[in-house]
Design a protein around this motif. Structure first.
Motif, short mmCIF file in Angstrom:
data_model
loop_
_atom_site.label_atom_id
_atom_site.label_comp_id
_atom_site.label_asym_id
_atom_site.label_seq_id
_atom_site.Cartn_x
_atom_site.Cartn_y
_atom_site.Cartn_z
N MET A 91 39.66 39.35 29.78
CA MET A 91 39.82 40.01 31.06
C MET A 91 38.50 40.67 31.43
SD MET A 91 43.74 41.52 31.03
CE MET A 91 43.15 43.12 31.36
N ASN A 92 37.59 39.90 31.89
CA ASN A 92 36.28 40.43 32.24
C ASN A 92 36.15 40.75 33.73
OD1 ASN A 92 35.39 40.22 29.59
ND2 ASN A 92 34.88 38.07 29.86
N SER A 93 37.18 40.50 34.49
CA SER A 93 37.12 40.76 35.93
C SER A 93 37.10 42.26 36.19
CB SER A 93 38.33 40.15 36.64
OG SER A 93 38.38 40.58 37.98
N GLU A 94 36.34 42.65 37.19
CA GLU A 94 36.29 44.07 37.56
C GLU A 94 37.62 44.54 38.15
OE1 GLU A 94 34.06 44.96 41.36
OE2 GLU A 94 33.48 42.85 41.09
N PHE A 95 38.49 43.60 38.53
CA PHE A 95 39.77 43.94 39.14
C PHE A 95 40.95 43.85 38.17
CE2 PHE A 95 37.10 42.10 42.52
CZ PHE A 95 36.96 43.23 43.31
N ALA A 96 40.74 43.36 36.98
CA ALA A 96 41.84 43.11 36.04
C ALA A 96 42.65 44.36 35.75
CB ALA A 96 41.29 42.50 34.75
N SER A 97 42.01 45.45 35.43
CA SER A 97 42.74 46.67 35.09
C SER A 97 43.55 47.19 36.28
CB SER A 97 41.77 47.75 34.60
OG SER A 97 42.48 48.93 34.28
N SER A 98 42.95 47.19 37.45
CA SER A 98 43.66 47.65 38.65
C SER A 98 44.85 46.76 38.95
CB SER A 98 42.71 47.68 39.85
OG SER A 98 41.68 48.59 39.65
N LEU A 99 44.67 45.47 38.84
CA LEU A 99 45.75 44.52 39.11
C LEU A 99 46.90 44.71 38.11
CD1 LEU A 99 46.81 42.16 40.76
CD2 LEU A 99 45.57 40.64 39.24
N CYS A 100 46.56 44.91 36.85
CA CYS A 100 47.59 45.12 35.83
C CYS A 100 48.34 46.42 36.08
CB CYS A 100 46.97 45.11 34.44
SG CYS A 100 46.43 43.47 33.91
N LYS A 101 47.65 47.45 36.54
CA LYS A 101 48.32 48.72 36.85
C LYS A 101 49.31 48.54 38.00
CE LYS A 101 44.62 51.73 35.28
NZ LYS A 101 43.53 52.63 35.67
N VAL A 102 48.91 47.81 39.03
CA VAL A 102 49.81 47.55 40.16
C VAL A 102 51.00 46.72 39.70
CG1 VAL A 102 50.03 46.36 42.39
CG2 VAL A 102 48.04 47.81 41.93
N CYS A 103 50.75 45.71 38.91
CA CYS A 103 51.83 44.87 38.38
C CYS A 103 52.82 45.72 37.58
CB CYS A 103 51.24 43.76 37.52
SG CYS A 103 52.48 42.65 36.84
N ALA A 104 52.31 46.59 36.74
CA ALA A 104 53.18 47.45 35.94
C ALA A 104 54.05 48.33 36.83
CB ALA A 104 52.34 48.32 35.00
N GLU A 105 53.48 48.89 37.88
CA GLU A 105 54.23 49.76 38.79
C GLU A 105 55.31 48.97 39.53
OE1 GLU A 105 55.32 53.25 40.92
OE2 GLU A 105 54.31 52.89 39.03
N VAL A 106 54.97 47.79 40.02
CA VAL A 106 55.95 46.96 40.74
C VAL A 106 57.09 46.56 39.81
CG1 VAL A 106 56.29 44.73 41.89
CG2 VAL A 106 54.31 46.14 42.47
N CYS A 107 56.76 46.14 38.61
CA CYS A 107 57.80 45.73 37.66
C CYS A 107 58.67 46.92 37.27
CB CYS A 107 57.17 45.10 36.43
SG CYS A 107 56.46 43.48 36.74
N ARG A 108 58.09 48.09 37.08
CA ARG A 108 58.86 49.28 36.73
C ARG A 108 59.84 49.64 37.84
NH1 ARG A 108 58.95 54.40 37.77
NH2 ARG A 108 57.03 54.40 38.98
N LYS A 109 59.35 49.62 39.09
CA LYS A 109 60.21 49.94 40.23
C LYS A 109 61.36 48.94 40.35
CE LYS A 109 57.78 53.25 42.41
NZ LYS A 109 58.20 54.47 43.03
N CYS A 110 61.06 47.66 40.17
CA CYS A 110 62.10 46.63 40.23
C CYS A 110 63.12 46.86 39.12
CB CYS A 110 61.47 45.24 40.11
SG CYS A 110 62.67 43.90 40.23
#
Length: 51
Positions: free
Chosen positions: A1-20
């Motif tokens: 995961m060398n992308s500068e956006f990977a951590s941010s994207l994973c945080k958003v994914c975690a939040e969406v999955c938690r809400k669902c």
């Protein structure tokens, strides 16, 4: 995961999955409980990847 956006994207994914997972968990139907469990597992995995 060398992308500068990977951590941010994973945080958003975690939040969406938690809400669902929380929403599906409010319903007693087996398929809703199954969905809730899957979403919470996804939220944990994404949260771990974001850390």
């Amino acid at each position: 995961m060398n992308s500068e956006f990977a951590s941010s994207l994973c945080k958003v994914c975690a939040e969406v999955c938690r809400k669902c997972g929380e929403e599906c968990g409010k319903h007693k139907a087996n398929h809703c409980q199954d969905c809730s469990a899957a979403c919470m597992n996804c939220a944990k995995a994404c949260g771990d990847m974001a850390a």
